[in-house]
Design an enzyme around this catalytic site. Structure first.
Site, PDB file in Angstrom:
ATOM      1  N   THR A 118       1.234  -1.295  -0.042  1.00  0.00           N
ATOM      2  CA  THR A 118       0.171  -0.343  -0.372  1.00  0.00           C
ATOM      3  C   THR A 118       0.480   0.934   0.118  1.00  0.00           C
ATOM      4  O   THR A 118       1.786   1.152   0.910  1.00  0.00           O
ATOM      5  CB  THR A 118      -0.583   0.076   1.037  1.00  0.00           C
ATOM      6  OG1 THR A 118      -1.864   1.379   0.650  1.00  0.00           O
ATOM      7  CG2 THR A 118      -0.453   0.401   2.569  1.00  0.00           C
ATOM      8  N   LYS A 119       0.395   2.207  -0.258  1.00  0.00           N
ATOM      9  CA  LYS A 119       0.954   3.557  -0.070  1.00  0.00           C
ATOM     10  C   LYS A 119       0.039   4.718   0.138  1.00  0.00           C
ATOM     11  O   LYS A 119      -0.238   5.456   0.478  1.00  0.00           O
ATOM     12  CB  LYS A 119       1.381   4.150  -1.667  1.00  0.00           C
ATOM     13  CG  LYS A 119       1.866   3.418  -2.740  1.00  0.00           C
ATOM     14  CD  LYS A 119       2.196   4.135  -3.465  1.00  0.00           C
ATOM     15  CE  LYS A 119       3.083   3.330  -4.954  1.00  0.00           C
ATOM     16  NZ  LYS A 119       2.578   4.067  -6.490  1.00  0.00           N
ATOM     17  N   GLY A 144      -2.060   6.153   5.858  1.00  0.00           N
ATOM     18  CA  GLY A 144      -3.146   5.598   6.768  1.00  0.00           C
ATOM     19  C   GLY A 144      -2.955   4.503   7.416  1.00  0.00           C
ATOM     20  O   GLY A 144      -3.507   4.274   8.602  1.00  0.00           O
ATOM     21  N   LYS A 145      -3.318   3.701   6.182  1.00  0.00           N
ATOM     22  CA  LYS A 145      -3.209   2.125   6.101  1.00  0.00           C
ATOM     23  C   LYS A 145      -1.877   2.150   7.001  1.00  0.00           C
ATOM     24  O   LYS A 145      -1.792   0.578   7.842  1.00  0.00           O
ATOM     25  CB  LYS A 145      -3.523   1.369   4.710  1.00  0.00           C
ATOM     26  CG  LYS A 145      -4.680   1.783   4.147  1.00  0.00           C
ATOM     27  CD  LYS A 145      -4.792   0.759   2.815  1.00  0.00           C
ATOM     28  CE  LYS A 145      -5.871   1.022   2.021  1.00  0.00           C
ATOM     29  NZ  LYS A 145      -6.053   0.420   0.930  1.00  0.00           N
ATOM     30  N   GLU A 158      -2.935  -0.800 -11.590  1.00  0.00           N
ATOM     31  CA  GLU A 158      -4.455  -0.324 -11.533  1.00  0.00           C
ATOM     32  C   GLU A 158      -5.138  -1.651 -10.775  1.00  0.00           C
ATOM     33  O   GLU A 158      -4.777  -2.876 -11.047  1.00  0.00           O
ATOM     34  CB  GLU A 158      -4.220  -0.868 -13.301  1.00  0.00           C
ATOM     35  CG  GLU A 158      -4.614  -0.062 -13.468  1.00  0.00           C
ATOM     36  CD  GLU A 158      -5.460   0.790 -14.999  1.00  0.00           C
ATOM     37  OE1 GLU A 158      -6.358   0.637 -15.533  1.00  0.00           O
ATOM     38  OE2 GLU A 158      -4.257  -0.753 -16.167  1.00  0.00           O
ATOM     39  N   ASP A 184      -7.656  -4.171   0.458  1.00  0.00           N
ATOM     40  CA  ASP A 184      -8.879  -2.654  -0.568  1.00  0.00           C
ATOM     41  C   ASP A 184      -9.836  -2.342   0.541  1.00  0.00           C
ATOM     42  O   ASP A 184     -10.182  -4.179   1.034  1.00  0.00           O
ATOM     43  CB  ASP A 184      -9.429  -3.492  -1.871  1.00  0.00           C
ATOM     44  CG  ASP A 184      -9.383  -2.474  -2.783  1.00  0.00           C
ATOM     45  OD1 ASP A 184      -8.485  -1.377  -2.793  1.00  0.00           O
ATOM     46  OD2 ASP A 184     -10.383  -2.630  -2.770  1.00  0.00           O
ATOM     47  N   PHE A 212      -8.389   8.818   8.619  1.00  0.00           N
ATOM     48  CA  PHE A 212      -8.229   9.096   7.713  1.00  0.00           C
ATOM     49  C   PHE A 212      -9.114   9.026   6.891  1.00  0.00           C
ATOM     50  O   PHE A 212     -10.179   8.586   7.524  1.00  0.00           O
ATOM     51  CB  PHE A 212      -6.835   8.695   6.400  1.00  0.00           C
ATOM     52  CG  PHE A 212      -7.053   6.801   6.888  1.00  0.00           C
ATOM     53  CD1 PHE A 212      -6.979   6.748   5.523  1.00  0.00           C
ATOM     54  CD2 PHE A 212      -7.108   6.753   7.627  1.00  0.00           C
ATOM     55  CE1 PHE A 212      -7.023   5.140   5.300  1.00  0.00           C
ATOM     56  CE2 PHE A 212      -6.675   5.005   7.561  1.00  0.00           C
ATOM     57  CZ  PHE A 212      -7.367   4.667   6.155  1.00  0.00           C
ATOM     58  N   TYR A 234     -12.300   8.586   4.809  1.00  0.00           N
ATOM     59  CA  TYR A 234     -13.610   8.729   5.352  1.00  0.00           C
ATOM     60  C   TYR A 234     -14.474   8.808   7.011  1.00  0.00           C
ATOM     61  O   TYR A 234     -15.656   9.007   7.094  1.00  0.00           O
ATOM     62  CB  TYR A 234     -15.444   7.563   4.753  1.00  0.00           C
ATOM     63  CG  TYR A 234     -14.893   8.572   2.734  1.00  0.00           C
ATOM     64  CD1 TYR A 234     -15.157   8.815   2.464  1.00  0.00           C
ATOM     65  CD2 TYR A 234     -14.275   7.699   2.489  1.00  0.00           C
ATOM     66  CE1 TYR A 234     -15.975   9.017   1.219  1.00  0.00           C
ATOM     67  CE2 TYR A 234     -14.127   7.153   1.157  1.00  0.00           C
ATOM     68  CZ  TYR A 234     -14.306   8.199   0.315  1.00  0.00           C
ATOM     69  OH  TYR A 234     -15.341   7.763  -0.866  1.00  0.00           O
ATOM     70  N   LYS A 257     -10.488   2.871  17.255  1.00  0.00           N
ATOM     71  CA  LYS A 257     -10.515   2.664  16.523  1.00  0.00           C
ATOM     72  C   LYS A 257      -9.899   0.841  15.566  1.00  0.00           C
ATOM     73  O   LYS A 257     -10.647   0.321  14.570  1.00  0.00           O
ATOM     74  CB  LYS A 257      -9.984   3.556  15.019  1.00  0.00           C
ATOM     75  CG  LYS A 257      -9.777   3.076  13.391  1.00  0.00           C
ATOM     76  CD  LYS A 257      -9.052   4.241  12.046  1.00  0.00           C
ATOM     77  CE  LYS A 257      -9.782   3.354  10.904  1.00  0.00           C
ATOM     78  NZ  LYS A 257      -9.847   4.189  10.384  1.00  0.00           N
TER      79      LYS A 257
HETATM   80  O1  CZF Z   1     -12.314   6.349   6.783  1.00  0.00           O
HETATM   81  C1  CZF Z   1     -11.708   5.771   5.978  1.00  0.00           C
HETATM   82  N1  CZF Z   1     -11.018   5.027   7.014  1.00  0.00           N
HETATM   83  C2  CZF Z   1     -10.541   3.670   7.093  1.00  0.00           C
HETATM   84  O2  CZF Z   1     -10.409   3.413   7.777  1.00  0.00           O
HETATM   85  C3  CZF Z   1     -10.663   3.238   5.342  1.00  0.00           C
HETATM   86  N2  CZF Z   1     -10.175   2.145   4.973  1.00  0.00           N
HETATM   87  C4  CZF Z   1      -9.694   2.465   3.687  1.00  0.00           C
HETATM   88  N3  CZF Z   1     -10.630   3.421   3.763  1.00  0.00           N
HETATM   89  C5  CZF Z   1     -11.061   4.902   1.980  1.00  0.00           C
HETATM   90  O3  CZF Z   1     -11.217   3.945   0.987  1.00  0.00           O
HETATM   91  C6  CZF Z   1     -10.381   3.534  -0.064  1.00  0.00           C
HETATM   92  C7  CZF Z   1     -10.061   2.900  -0.300  1.00  0.00           C
HETATM   93  O4  CZF Z   1      -9.130   2.450  -1.463  1.00  0.00           O
HETATM   94  P1  CZF Z   1      -7.576   1.369  -1.956  1.00  0.00           P
HETATM   95  O5  CZF Z   1      -8.423   0.133  -0.936  1.00  0.00           O
HETATM   96  O6  CZF Z   1      -7.957   1.246  -2.783  1.00  0.00           O
HETATM   97  O7  CZF Z   1      -6.885   2.064  -0.852  1.00  0.00           O
HETATM   98  P2  CZF Z   1      -5.204   3.015  -1.604  1.00  0.00           P
HETATM   99  O8  CZF Z   1      -6.091   3.617  -2.869  1.00  0.00           O
HETATM  100  O9  CZF Z   1      -5.586   4.518  -0.748  1.00  0.00           O
HETATM  101  O10 CZF Z   1      -4.353   2.851  -0.766  1.00  0.00           O
HETATM  102  P3  CZF Z   1      -3.719   1.133  -1.680  1.00  0.00           P
HETATM  103  O11 CZF Z   1      -3.451   0.203  -0.715  1.00  0.00           O
HETATM  104  O12 CZF Z   1      -4.517   0.661  -3.001  1.00  0.00           O
HETATM  105  O13 CZF Z   1      -2.514   2.249  -2.062  1.00  0.00           O
HETATM  106  C8  CZF Z   1      -9.529   5.365   0.560  1.00  0.00           C
HETATM  107  O14 CZF Z   1     -10.496   5.616  -0.213  1.00  0.00           O
HETATM  108  C9  CZF Z   1      -9.493   5.503   1.676  1.00  0.00           C
HETATM  109  O15 CZF Z   1      -9.899   6.892   2.307  1.00  0.00           O
HETATM  110  C10 CZF Z   1     -10.988   4.397   4.701  1.00  0.00           C
HETATM  111  N4  CZF Z   1     -11.652   5.266   5.094  1.00  0.00           N
HETATM  112 MG    MG Z   2      -5.767   2.180  -4.314  1.00  0.00          MG
END
Ligand code: CZF
Ligand code: MG
Length: 198
Positions: A8-9, A12-13, A42, A71, A154, A156, A177
């Site tokens: 992941t990039k 927050g995660k 992608e 994801d 982070f 939502y 959390k």
């Molecule tokens: O309020 C939140 N609390 C959370 O705990 C949470 N977990 C995920 N999200 C949102 O859902 C999308 C993930 O998309 P996603 O899984 O593709 O991740 P990403 O693109 O940000 O990073 P990557 O892991 O792909 O590199 C992003 O908009 C995140 O903001 C969250 N929002």
């Molecule tokens: Mg992503």
């Protein structure tokens, strides 16, 4: 300490995985910690599980090592499940947490409190060279607030109220959390595997 790569990039995660995996004696290396820049992967899947698998397998195959990917996203009932797998790009290809959250709030204008039910979903894929990839999912039920509140977390988090609480997720400490989140529930299902890694 055993180290696992989390593909992941999202900072927050990464923060949350570091805290959650520390319980198992596992350190986290994310795509932000690599010496060379890693190209964006992608996310062409239509489910959280598919996208988690795509991300984990891409990095596992490139580096010939075990990799985990997450994801996740927000599923709002009154919006027919949106933003769902498109949570990161809901307001446009250029990722912007604030714009994404504002789009959800705008679409829910006038929707009464009892119809604002939603859930956070998290799929975690584990990809390893020579093994079949497996995926575990976790979820956190709740509803969408009428106003954003709180500074923690982070994405939502400022507009999501977990059903066990009256505060938004962003008004919870990271420890709070991490004891109720979708990510926590997905990781719980990986517990046996994680215990064998450390
Ligand atoms: O309020 C939140 N609390 C959370 O705990 C949470 N977990 C995920 N999200 C949102 O859902 C999308 C993930 O998309 P996603 O899984 O593709 O991740 P990403 O693109 O940000 O990073 P990557 O892991 O792909 O590199 C992003 O908009 C995140 O903001 C969250 N929002
Ligand atoms: Mg992503």
């Amino acid at each position: 300490m055993k180290e696992l790569i989390v593909a992941t990039k999202n900072e927050g995660k990464v923060r949350e995985f570091r805290q959650l995996f520390s319980e198992y004696g596992i350190a986290v290396k994310s795509l932000l910690d690599f010496d060379e820049p890693i190209e964006d992967i992608e996310e062409t899947g239509t489910t959280f599980a598919e996208n988690a698998t795509i991300k984990a397998e891409a990095i596992s195959e490139a580096y010939n090592t075990p990799v985990i990917a997450d994801d996740s996203g927000l599923v709002v009932d009154a919006l027919g499940g949106e933003p769902g797998v498109y949570s990161a790009r809901y307001a446009g290809e250029e990722k912007n947490d604030q714009k994404n959250l504002e789009k959800v709030m705008k679409k829910l204008e006038g929707v009464p409190v009892n119809e604002r039910t939603a859930r956070f979903v998290c799929a975690i894929a584990v990809a390893r060279p020579g093994f079949e990839t497996f995926v575990k999912e976790g979820c956190c039920e709740g509803s969408i607030a009428v106003e954003p509140q709180g500074q923690h977390g982070f994405g939502y988090d400022p507009i999501f109220i977990p059903e066990s609480s009256e505060r938004t997720m962003a008004e919870h400490t990271s420890e709070e959390k991490n004891s109720i989140s979708h990510r926590h529930h997905a990781i719980l299902q990986l517990e046996e595997w994680l215990k064998n890694q450390s």
